[in-house]
Design a protein around this motif. Structure first.
Motif, PDB file in Angstrom:
ATOM      1  N   LEU A   1       0.720 -20.487   4.114  1.00 56.85           N
ATOM      2  CA  LEU A   1      -0.111 -21.228   5.069  1.00 56.85           C
ATOM      3  C   LEU A   1       0.715 -22.348   5.684  1.00 56.85           C
ATOM      4  O   LEU A   1       1.273 -23.169   4.962  1.00 56.85           O
ATOM      5  N   GLU A   2       0.762 -22.365   7.014  1.00 54.85           N
ATOM      6  CA  GLU A   2       1.535 -23.384   7.719  1.00 54.85           C
ATOM      7  C   GLU A   2       0.615 -24.127   8.686  1.00 54.85           C
ATOM      8  O   GLU A   2      -0.108 -23.512   9.456  1.00 54.85           O
ATOM      9  N   GLY A   3       0.655 -25.464   8.604  1.00 56.32           N
ATOM     10  CA  GLY A   3      -0.160 -26.237   9.547  1.00 56.32           C
ATOM     11  C   GLY A   3       0.395 -27.637   9.728  1.00 56.32           C
ATOM     12  O   GLY A   3      -0.352 -28.596   9.792  1.00 56.32           O
ATOM     13  N   SER A   4       1.731 -27.747   9.817  1.00 57.51           N
ATOM     14  CA  SER A   4       2.325 -29.085   9.859  1.00 57.51           C
ATOM     15  C   SER A   4       2.274 -29.695  11.253  1.00 57.51           C
ATOM     16  O   SER A   4       2.467 -30.886  11.421  1.00 57.51           O
ATOM     17  N   ALA A   5       2.023 -28.867  12.267  1.00 55.02           N
ATOM     18  CA  ALA A   5       1.900 -29.401  13.632  1.00 55.02           C
ATOM     19  C   ALA A   5       0.727 -28.706  14.313  1.00 55.02           C
ATOM     20  O   ALA A   5      -0.296 -28.497  13.671  1.00 55.02           O
ATOM     21  N   ASN A   6       0.858 -28.299  15.585  1.00 56.06           N
ATOM     22  CA  ASN A   6      -0.321 -27.781  16.277  1.00 56.06           C
ATOM     23  C   ASN A   6      -0.520 -26.282  16.095  1.00 56.06           C
ATOM     24  O   ASN A   6      -1.429 -25.718  16.656  1.00 56.06           O
ATOM     25  N   LYS A   7       0.369 -25.627  15.301  1.00 55.35           N
ATOM     26  CA  LYS A   7       0.119 -24.209  15.033  1.00 55.35           C
ATOM     27  C   LYS A   7      -0.434 -24.036  13.637  1.00 55.35           C
ATOM     28  O   LYS A   7       0.087 -24.600  12.684  1.00 55.35           O
ATOM     29  N   LEU A   8      -1.473 -23.241  13.548  1.00 57.06           N
ATOM     30  CA  LEU A   8      -1.982 -22.830  12.246  1.00 57.06           C
ATOM     31  C   LEU A   8      -1.525 -21.388  12.059  1.00 57.06           C
ATOM     32  O   LEU A   8      -1.893 -20.509  12.834  1.00 57.06           O
ATOM     33  N   GLY A   9      -0.695 -21.173  11.063  1.00 56.29           N
ATOM     34  CA  GLY A   9      -0.172 -19.819  10.858  1.00 56.29           C
ATOM     35  C   GLY A   9      -0.382 -19.378   9.429  1.00 56.29           C
ATOM     36  O   GLY A   9      -0.185 -20.156   8.497  1.00 56.29           O
ATOM     37  N   ILE A  10      -0.819 -18.142   9.257  1.00 53.21           N
ATOM     38  CA  ILE A  10      -0.974 -17.586   7.919  1.00 53.21           C
ATOM     39  C   ILE A  10      -0.362 -16.191   7.919  1.00 53.21           C
ATOM     40  O   ILE A  10      -0.637 -15.380   8.804  1.00 53.21           O
ATOM     41  N   GLY A  11       0.498 -15.937   6.941  1.00 48.02           N
ATOM     42  CA  GLY A  11       1.167 -14.641   6.895  1.00 48.02           C
ATOM     43  C   GLY A  11       1.310 -14.159   5.469  1.00 48.02           C
ATOM     44  O   GLY A  11       1.214 -14.945   4.520  1.00 48.02           O
ATOM     45  N   ILE A  12       1.520 -12.860   5.321  1.00 45.80           N
ATOM     46  CA  ILE A  12       1.721 -12.263   4.002  1.00 45.80           C
ATOM     47  C   ILE A  12       3.019 -11.470   4.018  1.00 45.80           C
ATOM     48  O   ILE A  12       3.275 -10.686   4.936  1.00 45.80           O
ATOM     49  N   ILE A  13       3.855 -11.726   3.011  1.00 47.53           N
ATOM     50  CA  ILE A  13       5.156 -11.058   2.935  1.00 47.53           C
ATOM     51  C   ILE A  13       5.262 -10.291   1.629  1.00 47.53           C
ATOM     52  O   ILE A  13       4.631 -10.653   0.631  1.00 47.53           O
ATOM     53  N   LYS A  14       6.052  -9.218   1.672  1.00 46.86           N
ATOM     54  CA  LYS A  14       6.281  -8.410   0.481  1.00 46.86           C
ATOM     55  C   LYS A  14       7.779  -8.377   0.204  1.00 46.86           C
ATOM     56  O   LYS A  14       8.569  -8.097   1.109  1.00 46.86           O
ATOM     57  N   HIS A  15       8.166  -8.720  -1.004  1.00 46.95           N
ATOM     58  CA  HIS A  15       9.565  -8.593  -1.411  1.00 46.95           C
ATOM     59  C   HIS A  15       9.683  -7.437  -2.383  1.00 46.95           C
ATOM     60  O   HIS A  15       8.947  -7.392  -3.370  1.00 46.95           O
TER      61      HIS A  15
END
Lengths: 370, 84
Positions: free
Chosen positions: A20-34
């Motif tokens: 979850l990223e929200g440090s500025a004006n973008k709210l971003g949520i992503g899922i990664i697989k390693h």
């Protein structure tokens, strides 16, 4: 050789992380697989979802912490649902939940970490706090395959030249006042051009139509930069231009009047030349041939082009990513957080407080041993 | 130290004890920025979350309450969508 698989779930040969990223004006949520084992060109991380919603303020206005936090609160659950649906997962499938712990704007960071803490407890999944800059660097390395580059991190809040040494990303040079993206955004406000999709993009499009170069202050200070003076200078030029005041700098060599497009062109050329200069010096200093450009301003084609010219002369290569990965996103937080998780790092709830200041070189990068 | 004479208590009922505990654990890590002007204490009893604000004035209490309620909205929305 680092063992990245000490903490793998017994029944699995892969990891799943949500960021979850929200440090500025973008709210971003992503899922990664390693996949299990070291990440290589044949054993790569896989992006399962990467959803983003941007708070866009009206032309002539910037985004304020309070309004941005409200945007993130309004959207966080919807974006989260989307990210899970696209990946085809439920929360309990995850190995860890990663969130931006800083640096960034306090209120938006705090709005997002509240959601992260709640879902981590609901699903009984550990939290991992991530440095935003390290997120950019690791995602850039993974996407481009650049092994050990000099990193130019350029965004609305940060301007840094970084190189890796002994388990830390060291800062070689940085801005002494405002970030480059901030300089561009604020000039876009002066010109009252739209913030959609983002101000730097609109400046870039106008700059393509600029023909006359207006000389601006060039303020490289050793390995560092200063940009507030340039902004004040070009703002006052724009002021004179709109007011119709006489100013000999506003008359081009062929006698025609300087246009807003010319100013955008000049600002870009001046700022990017400064960035290229300090990046070249860092390359020479650490004797590296690769440059990786990350951060929102990294999506600027003119910057990529100028950097490529310099790097070609040094027989090196430039790596850059497209807007999905260089503009703030959740997937980079998931990726960097998962690397830390695989080395055993998790944050207890009391240790999940976000901070506006969190320097890149504070992070102990124990997932690298070169 | 100035006395924190203005007191307000917010009681929030949840469906389960677990939800009330999660809400408390989510709200309580963030530090109060001006502890000499306001204190916030969280506690749970069964399914109820109680939050006690003690502040220097009505104004600082109002700001703190509105902040906590904003955060609670996110928490409750997460529970509604993801607690199953």
């Amino acid at each position: 050789m680092i063992n990245l698989d000490k903490h793998i779930k017994p029944s699995r040969d892969y990891y799943l992380a949500l960021g979850l990223e929200g440090s500025a004006n973008k709210l971003g949520i992503g899922i990664i697989k390693h996949p299990k084992g070291e990440l290589t060109a044949t054993n790569r991380a896989e992006v399962l979802s990467n959803v983003r919603d941007t708070y866009i303020s009206p032309p002539g206005e910037g985004f304020l912490p309070r309004d941005t936090a409200r945007h993130h609160r309004n959207w966080v659950v919807r974006v989260l649902k989307d990210a899970l649906a696209v990946a085809g997962l439920v929360g309990r499938d995850l190995d860890c939940i990663c969130f931006t712990q800083g640096p960034g704007m306090g209120a938006p960071l705090q709005a997002v970490v509240i959601a992260a803490r709640t879902i981590a407890q609901l699903w009984d999944v550990p939290l991992v706090g991530v440095n935003h800059c390290v997120g950019h660097i690791e995602m850039g390395r993974e996407i481009t395959g650049a092994q050990n580059p000099v990193v130019l991190y350029v965004s609305g809040g940060n301007t840094q030249v970084i190189a890796y040494s002994k388990n830390h990303y060291r800062i070689f040079g940085e801005t002494l006042d405002i970030a480059i993206g901030n300089c561009l955004d604020r000039f876009a406000r002066t010109l009252k051009i739209p913030n959609d999709p983002f101000p730097g993009y609109n400046i870039e499009q106008m700059a393509k139509r600029g023909k006359n170069f207006v000389e601006l202050p060039y303020t490289v200070k050793g390995m560092d930069l200063s940009m507030s003076g340039i902004l004040a200078f070009i703002d006052s030029l724009a002021g004179d231009m709109f007011a119709g005041n006489k100013n000999k700098l506003l008359v081009a060599a062929d006698g025609s009047s300087v246009t807003p497009e010319d100013l955008c062109f000049s600002l870009q050329e001046c700022l990017y030349a400064m960035l290229v200069e300090i990046t070249e010096r860092a390359m020479a200093h650490v004797q590296l041939q690769q440059v990786l450009i990350v951060g929102g301003v990294g999506s600027n084609e003119r910057l990529q082009q100028m950097m490529a010219q310099m790097v070609q002369d040094r027989n090196g290569s430039v790596f850059a990513t497209d807007e999905r990965f260089c503009i703030d996103n959740g997937i980079m937080i998931a990726h960097a957080g998962l690397l830390a998780y695989r080395m055993g790092q998790t944050n207890e709830l009391w240790d999940t407080v976000c901070s506006q200041k969190f320097r890149t070189d504070e992070v102990y990068v124990n997932w690298r041993d070169d | 130290m100035a006395s924190l004479d203005y007191i307000f208590q917010l009681d929030v009922p949840f469906i389960t004890t677990r939800q009330a505990t999660i809400a408390l654990n989510t709200l309580s890590p963030d530090p109060i920025l001006k502890p000499n002007e306001i204190t916030v204490e969280y506690s749970t009893k069964d399914t109820q979350l109680s939050i006690v604000f003690k502040g220097l004035s009505d104004r600082v209490i109002r700001v703190a309450i509105s902040n906590v309620i904003e955060n609670l909205k996110t928490i409750v929305e997460c529970m509604e969508e993801f607690d199953n």
